[in-house]
Design an enzyme around this catalytic site. Structure first.
Site, mmCIF file in Angstrom:
data_model
loop_
_atom_site.group_PDB
_atom_site.id
_atom_site.type_symbol
_atom_site.label_atom_id
_atom_site.label_comp_id
_atom_site.label_asym_id
_atom_site.label_seq_id
_atom_site.Cartn_x
_atom_site.Cartn_y
_atom_site.Cartn_z
ATOM 1 N N SER A 106 0.820 -1.206 0.000
ATOM 2 C CA SER A 106 0.000 0.000 0.000
ATOM 3 C C SER A 106 0.860 1.265 0.000
ATOM 4 O O SER A 106 1.633 1.487 -0.921
ATOM 5 C CB SER A 106 -0.970 -0.041 1.183
ATOM 6 O OG SER A 106 -1.966 0.926 1.053
ATOM 7 N N ASP A 250 -2.050 6.113 -4.031
ATOM 8 C CA ASP A 250 -0.932 5.360 -3.465
ATOM 9 C C ASP A 250 -0.599 4.207 -4.414
ATOM 10 O O ASP A 250 -1.259 4.024 -5.443
ATOM 11 C CB ASP A 250 -1.274 4.894 -2.049
ATOM 12 C CG ASP A 250 -2.427 3.905 -1.991
ATOM 13 O OD1 ASP A 250 -3.215 3.848 -2.961
ATOM 14 O OD2 ASP A 250 -2.552 3.203 -0.980
ATOM 15 N N ASP A 252 -1.081 0.992 -4.601
ATOM 16 C CA ASP A 252 -2.066 -0.026 -4.977
ATOM 17 C C ASP A 252 -3.435 0.570 -5.278
ATOM 18 O O ASP A 252 -4.403 -0.145 -5.487
ATOM 19 C CB ASP A 252 -2.171 -1.122 -3.911
ATOM 20 C CG ASP A 252 -2.806 -0.639 -2.614
ATOM 21 O OD1 ASP A 252 -2.569 0.519 -2.228
ATOM 22 O OD2 ASP A 252 -3.537 -1.424 -1.969
ATOM 23 N N ASP A 254 -5.847 2.322 -3.744
ATOM 24 C CA ASP A 254 -7.069 2.321 -2.933
ATOM 25 C C ASP A 254 -7.215 3.613 -2.134
ATOM 26 O O ASP A 254 -8.230 3.818 -1.473
ATOM 27 C CB ASP A 254 -7.143 1.087 -2.028
ATOM 28 C CG ASP A 254 -5.995 0.986 -1.028
ATOM 29 O OD1 ASP A 254 -5.127 1.883 -1.005
ATOM 30 O OD2 ASP A 254 -5.962 -0.010 -0.271
#
Length: 460
Positions: A106, A250, A252, A254
């Site tokens: 993340s 970010d 990833d 999300d």
């Protein structure tokens, strides 16, 4: 550094010693425990798992270790390649898979990686199932398949486009108004998977996208957490290109943050507020965010005659409460937007579509939209921990001291004051105590945070 095991996944730094970092041995162990957990949960079934990753340098290595371990357990893997966490979540649903693994840490720096574990609904596993998986890992007792029963790997690179089309097909996505608005947007993809999916989404929405850091090499050009201090290049690019706004995610994808036309942060906390404002203007309903999220969401929800609910921090906790309260939108104040009509997961892709639809319909500049909301200012700080600290006792002492304020203790301690609050909690992803405060002025929020940091330091 100790591996961090939580509802946010199995997370650690690359290299070093086993059980202290995310080494190849640890990656294999936790992949095997997840595979055995699924085989135990679904006996006599041929298990299929969806696997995707962000662009981290260690991603291919970790994914290879994970996939080959699962194959050795007789599990079939669908490799969707460079992807996003919400894309993998949608793929699990669409494939009727038994689970999913996202290889991503993340917002953590490039030396980190993690295994995010998903259930058969494409949602994060809960703490009960997480404990089962950790117990299996600790037992170190795995029974691998014979040569005739090995699993397989299939590749499918179509899910980025699938995700985009699902977002475009939502009734809420006002493609015509967005196209008529002729938006010019600067996008910072932090050299990860967002650099693939967001520019393509913007192109299909008729938005003039100026990409920066969109080469998915995993060489993050700045700290990948989408906070103001890390997005100075984006702010400058918005001004120099005379853009309508800037967008950042970010690694990833999300978490979602915006920069206004003047290069100023819209505020991660207000990403969810704006998207909820848009959805609630179309449909009356409830909202959910975690304890560390802005008061502004509750104010906006009340404006539309809905009810606001708060949960413990962590996507799985937000999702659980959203289901219980039939919330029509929810998320976390770190820029995470969850729209159940698409799926129960934080999703920056749908957040972009909702935000642009709101701007287009109301014909507002980003700064004007921000000024239309209740104005709260937040401080996010932290205190590093040492292994011998009794953190629970520290927080208990704070709770006792402020018992007259009726502290909320479902996740650390949250203390509400007059139109302000402080939240102290152990991080799920790093060895720190997170400190969040919010008030009607930045000075007041900062003063509250400093006061409690001082009190915590006295207890160390």
């Amino acid at each position: 550094m100790t591996i961090i095991k939580s509802i946010s996944g199995i997370r650690g730094t690359i290299g070093g010693k086993q059980n202290e970092n995310l080494t190849p041995i640890d990656a294999v162990k936790y992949a095997a425990s997840f595979g055995v957990y699924l085989k135990n949960k679904y006996p006599d079934k041929k298990i299929k798992i969806v696997i995707g990753r962000d662009a981290r340098i260690s991603g291919k290595m970790i994914q290879g270790l994970v996939q080959n371990t699962l194959i050795a357990l007789g599990i079939d893997c669908l490799d969707i390649g460079l992807s996003t966490t919400p894309t993998v979540e949608l793929a699990v649903q669409n494939e009727n898979a038994f689970g999913g693994i996202v290889i991503t840490a993340s917002h953590n720096p490039k030396n980190w990686n993690a295994l995010k574990l998903l259930n058969n609904r494409g949602e994060f596993i809960n703490s009960y199932d997480g404990d089962k998986i950790l117990s299996l890992a600790d037992s170190n007792n795995f029974n691998f398949s014979s040569i005739d029963d090995l699993g397989s790997i299939k590749l499918n690179s179509s899910y980025i486009n699938y995700h985009i089309e699902k977002v475009l097909n939502l009734n809420y996505t006002n493609i015509n108004e967005i196209k008529k608005s002729n938006f010019k947007v600067v996008f910072d993809g932090v050299n990860s998977s967002g650099g693939i999916i967001i520019p393509e989404l913007l192109n299909k929405l008729g938005v003039d996208c100026i990409p920066i850091y969109c080469d998915p090499t995993g060489e993050f050009p700045h700290n990948p957490e989408p906070l103001a201090e890390n997005l100075t290049d984006l702010s400058r690019a918005v001004i120099s290109n005379n853009a309508d706004l800037g967008i950042a995610v970010d690694p990833d994808v999300d978490r979602l943050a915006f920069v206004d036309e003047n290069g100023k942060m819209f505020g991660e906390e207000y990403t969810l507020v704006a998207c909820a404002d848009y959805i609630l203007s179309k449909k009356t309903g409830n909202t959910v965010s975690n304890l560390s999220s802005s008061l502004a969401l509750s104010k906006i929800t009340q404006k539309y005659s809905g009810k606001y609910f708060f949960s413990a921090v962590g996507e799985v906790n937000v999702v659980d409460l959203m289901k219980k309260t039939n919330a029509i939108i929810g998320g976390e104040g770190n820029g995470g937007v969850i729209l159940p009509e698409l799926h129960y997961g934080r999703d920056a892709i749908v957040g972009v579509a909702l935000f642009l639809s709101l701007l287009a319909e109301r014909k507002l500049k980003v700064s004007e939209l921000k000024n239309s909301y209740p104005q709260y200012y937040s401080i996010k700080d932290k205190i590093s921990l040492k292994s011998n600290m009794d953190i629970d006792n520290m927080l208990s002492e704070i709770e006792t001291k402020y018992k007259d304020q009726n502290p909320i203790t479902i996740d650390g301690i949250k203390i509400n004051f007059d139109n302000s609050w402080i939240h102290l909690r152990k991080s799920n992803t790093e060895p720190i105590i997170r400190i969040y405060s919010e008030a009607t002025s930045l000075k007041k929020a900062n003063d509250i945070a400093k006061k409690f940091i001082g009190e915590l330091k006295k207890l160390i």
